[in-house]
Scaffold this motif. Sequence first.
Motif, short mmCIF file in Angstrom:
data_model
loop_
_atom_site.label_atom_id
_atom_site.label_comp_id
_atom_site.label_asym_id
_atom_site.label_seq_id
_atom_site.Cartn_x
_atom_site.Cartn_y
_atom_site.Cartn_z
N TYR A 18 -66.62 -6.52 -56.39
CA TYR A 18 -66.32 -7.60 -56.31
C TYR A 18 -66.52 -8.30 -55.24
O TYR A 18 -66.95 -8.50 -53.84
CB TYR A 18 -64.69 -7.47 -56.72
CG TYR A 18 -64.34 -8.69 -56.19
CD1 TYR A 18 -64.22 -9.65 -57.22
CD2 TYR A 18 -63.50 -9.67 -55.08
CE1 TYR A 18 -63.61 -11.14 -57.15
CE2 TYR A 18 -62.58 -10.38 -54.99
CZ TYR A 18 -62.96 -11.06 -55.73
OH TYR A 18 -62.34 -12.80 -56.01
N CYS A 54 -71.73 -7.24 -75.79
CA CYS A 54 -71.08 -6.83 -73.85
C CYS A 54 -72.22 -5.18 -74.07
O CYS A 54 -71.57 -5.27 -73.22
CB CYS A 54 -69.84 -6.71 -75.57
SG CYS A 54 -69.04 -7.72 -74.79
N GLN A 55 -72.36 -5.13 -74.57
CA GLN A 55 -73.64 -4.05 -74.32
C GLN A 55 -75.10 -3.63 -73.33
O GLN A 55 -75.91 -4.84 -73.40
CB GLN A 55 -73.88 -3.33 -75.33
CG GLN A 55 -74.71 -1.61 -74.86
CD GLN A 55 -75.20 -0.71 -76.42
OE1 GLN A 55 -74.07 -0.26 -76.80
NE2 GLN A 55 -76.31 -0.29 -76.44
N ASN A 81 -68.26 -12.54 -65.28
CA ASN A 81 -66.93 -12.37 -65.46
C ASN A 81 -67.06 -10.45 -65.71
O ASN A 81 -67.99 -9.45 -66.01
CB ASN A 81 -66.56 -12.41 -66.25
CG ASN A 81 -66.72 -12.65 -67.49
OD1 ASN A 81 -66.49 -10.69 -67.75
ND2 ASN A 81 -67.62 -13.33 -68.89
N LEU A 82 -65.49 -10.02 -65.19
CA LEU A 82 -65.72 -9.05 -65.45
C LEU A 82 -65.82 -7.90 -66.71
O LEU A 82 -66.60 -6.96 -66.95
CB LEU A 82 -63.73 -8.65 -65.22
CG LEU A 82 -63.27 -6.89 -64.81
CD1 LEU A 82 -64.49 -6.13 -63.98
CD2 LEU A 82 -61.90 -6.90 -64.10
N ASN A 83 -65.87 -8.64 -68.25
CA ASN A 83 -65.70 -8.22 -68.95
C ASN A 83 -67.61 -8.05 -69.58
O ASN A 83 -67.21 -8.11 -71.07
CB ASN A 83 -64.89 -7.89 -69.86
CG ASN A 83 -63.28 -8.11 -69.44
OD1 ASN A 83 -63.33 -6.11 -69.34
ND2 ASN A 83 -62.53 -8.97 -69.79
N GLN A 84 -67.73 -7.92 -68.83
CA GLN A 84 -69.58 -9.24 -69.57
C GLN A 84 -70.26 -8.16 -70.20
O GLN A 84 -70.72 -7.64 -71.28
CB GLN A 84 -70.51 -9.89 -68.12
CG GLN A 84 -71.56 -10.20 -68.62
CD GLN A 84 -73.28 -10.60 -67.41
OE1 GLN A 84 -72.12 -11.41 -66.57
NE2 GLN A 84 -74.23 -10.25 -67.73
N TYR A 85 -70.00 -6.92 -69.63
CA TYR A 85 -70.20 -5.88 -70.58
C TYR A 85 -69.13 -4.74 -70.47
O TYR A 85 -68.84 -3.93 -69.58
CB TYR A 85 -71.44 -5.06 -69.38
CG TYR A 85 -73.03 -5.48 -69.30
CD1 TYR A 85 -73.30 -5.63 -70.20
CD2 TYR A 85 -73.12 -5.81 -67.74
CE1 TYR A 85 -74.66 -6.86 -70.40
CE2 TYR A 85 -74.27 -7.18 -68.11
CZ TYR A 85 -74.99 -7.09 -68.89
OH TYR A 85 -76.41 -7.66 -69.00
N THR A 86 -69.35 -3.78 -71.93
CA THR A 86 -68.06 -3.12 -71.73
C THR A 86 -68.62 -1.46 -71.90
O THR A 86 -67.89 -0.43 -71.64
CB THR A 86 -67.79 -3.28 -73.02
OG1 THR A 86 -67.73 -3.93 -74.34
CG2 THR A 86 -66.30 -4.23 -72.56
N THR A 87 -70.00 -1.34 -72.33
CA THR A 87 -70.76 -0.77 -72.34
C THR A 87 -71.98 -0.43 -71.78
O THR A 87 -72.79 -1.17 -72.13
CB THR A 87 -70.73 0.11 -73.41
OG1 THR A 87 -71.20 -0.87 -74.57
CG2 THR A 87 -69.46 0.52 -74.80
N ASP A 101 -68.24 4.07 -70.79
CA ASP A 101 -67.57 3.15 -71.50
C ASP A 101 -67.04 2.79 -70.35
O ASP A 101 -65.87 2.33 -71.18
CB ASP A 101 -66.96 3.43 -73.27
CG ASP A 101 -66.21 5.28 -73.13
OD1 ASP A 101 -66.16 5.38 -71.93
OD2 ASP A 101 -65.89 5.24 -74.02
N GLU A 102 -66.69 4.01 -69.03
CA GLU A 102 -65.74 3.55 -68.67
C GLU A 102 -66.50 3.11 -67.01
O GLU A 102 -67.37 3.59 -66.38
CB GLU A 102 -64.89 4.50 -68.06
CG GLU A 102 -63.71 4.47 -68.88
CD GLU A 102 -62.88 6.20 -69.14
OE1 GLU A 102 -62.82 5.75 -67.72
OE2 GLU A 102 -62.52 6.56 -70.04
#
Length: 107
Positions: A18, A54-55, A81-87, A101-102
């Motif tokens: 962050y 998001c990958q 943003n925090l959810n720009q990439y989820t995988t 994935d985490e």
Amino acid sequence: MMNTVLQDLDLWEVWIEYDHFHPEHFGTLYVHGEVAVDKKSGSYLTKINGDETCQLSLQIPSNPGNIHTTKEVLYSEPIKNLNQYTTICVYAGNELIGYFDEIEVMI
């Protein structure tokens, strides 16, 4: 969590740091690992443009021969943003060698 084909789990880290000093983005994403590569090839991660929004797909050079050495690789990218990439997927050539994935967030 990372599922791998060729690489050891302990040799990869993925995290987001962050950054409260830059209001235009959330922080910086880091992907760090050790890979087996040909002694003559470069050790770098390059971003692949994928279909999924998001990958994040990254690629290292494939290792066509049996002569290899272990090298460290690092990829970083500012994220909005925090959810720009989820995988995150890591490929050696066209072969998937890792799937995250985490993603740990460091504040």
